[in-house]
Design an enzyme around this catalytic site. Sequence first.
Site, mmCIF file in Angstrom:
data_model
loop_
_atom_site.group_PDB
_atom_site.id
_atom_site.type_symbol
_atom_site.label_atom_id
_atom_site.label_comp_id
_atom_site.label_asym_id
_atom_site.label_seq_id
_atom_site.Cartn_x
_atom_site.Cartn_y
_atom_site.Cartn_z
ATOM 1 N N HIS A 10 -17.508 54.103 85.383
ATOM 2 C CA HIS A 10 -17.737 54.337 83.948
ATOM 3 C C HIS A 10 -16.902 53.367 83.113
ATOM 4 C CE1 HIS A 10 -20.184 57.738 84.681
ATOM 5 N NE2 HIS A 10 -19.220 58.529 85.085
ATOM 6 N N CYS A 42 -19.206 64.208 87.770
ATOM 7 C CA CYS A 42 -19.091 65.589 87.299
ATOM 8 C C CYS A 42 -20.461 66.252 87.168
ATOM 9 C CB CYS A 42 -18.331 65.660 85.981
ATOM 10 S SG CYS A 42 -19.060 64.713 84.648
#
Length: 447
Positions: A10, A42
């Site tokens: 990310h 997640c």
Amino acid sequence: MKVIVVGCTHAGTSAVKNILKEAPEAQVTIYERNDNVSFLSCGIALYVGGVVKDSASLFYSNPEELTNLGANVNMEHDVLDIDVTTKTVTVRNLVTGEELTDTYDKLVMTTGSWPLTPPIPGIDQENILLCKNFNQAKEIIAQADSAKKITVVGAGYIGIELVEAFAMKGKEVTLIDGLDRILNKYLDKEFTDVIEAQLETEGITLALNQQVSSFLGADGKVTGVETAAAVYEADLVILCIGFRPMTDLLAGKVDRIDSGAIIVDEYMRTSNPDIFAAGDSAVVHYNPTGDYSYIPLATNAVRQGMLVGKNIIEPKLAYRGTQGTSGLHLFGLNIGSTGLTEASAKHLGMNVGATYFEDNYRPEFMPTTENVQMKLVYDADTHRILGGQLMSQYDITQSANTLSLAIQNKMTIEDLAITDFFFQPHFDRPWNYLNLLAQQAMEDASN
């Protein structure tokens, strides 16, 4: 200017996009050892549980997008060495085995983190899985389909979310953790007691305050998980013990903390001004304590990645730090937390006050309302807010963001007690529940 980005997590993806935006003339080269970029780990539990149907939606970007933006993308390329003196990197093409050397003017370290795997006897068996990247997510789903008894080791957010997903699929689930409470980093006992009772109501076996001593097995497959207290039968084990930063390439070359996370300044620069770091590779500035901390969250990663891009040429935008704000939806409970818990603050030796308070989120004359459990942690001397926790059947999680902003801006309980929030009976009371929480904290602090 030639920029090499090592790892396209990310933080790496965010850094690349912002570098190309801020410095369109820059030559940006990415080396990523996996065959995909920017996977939202997640979201694994949502994928496992069938809430997310399309796994492609769990990627924030893809190699084609970054290529179209102007980056030179090299997938399945592993960086073997970084020479900070000659400003070169040695890279192996994992498909062909070829090795190459490349040079940089600026280097961005966004290699992310990797799950902890302690040296427990039997840990190498084929149905003991990690939970981090896309390929691991696919393997979990493939093996969980035929598994009946699943044990999750680690009661943090990822572990808890997997437990819910497996339980909803009708599996017999055991949750093991070495601490005496679940979600210990995020919530105090008033909240975890409620969640633990809910987990047990859902048929989940809790094995807390127990360390795994060995994984039992036969024919290379796990059959049970042994602790000092018991043996728990299992035909699938998921390890969610925690993460460590993958920064060995820069060991001894830039300053790091004991965990290996790279120390960065407010502009994401390491101790070597030509090397930047962000995301799970780097520390964060933790506002509640004013010190470095290691908090591997996607929110921290995308912010730090953006700052790399903003500051790659010259310092422009400073990091504001983090509160480690997070949210969780679990068996109908909506949970939000930010900053320090009372337990963590006391563990750090801080002189804190704490107020626990409950109230309905809107007036009782409305057709329905829901109870909200709240807690505020604050400096006992200055009354500065250091942390907050909320839980309800009603979705109050955005209030964790409000408390996060209060911490970041060094607000006191007195500030929050009279902060202007709107009133409309559909949504809240004349005094918002955060006002009431802070007003109760003022009373507690004066006694």
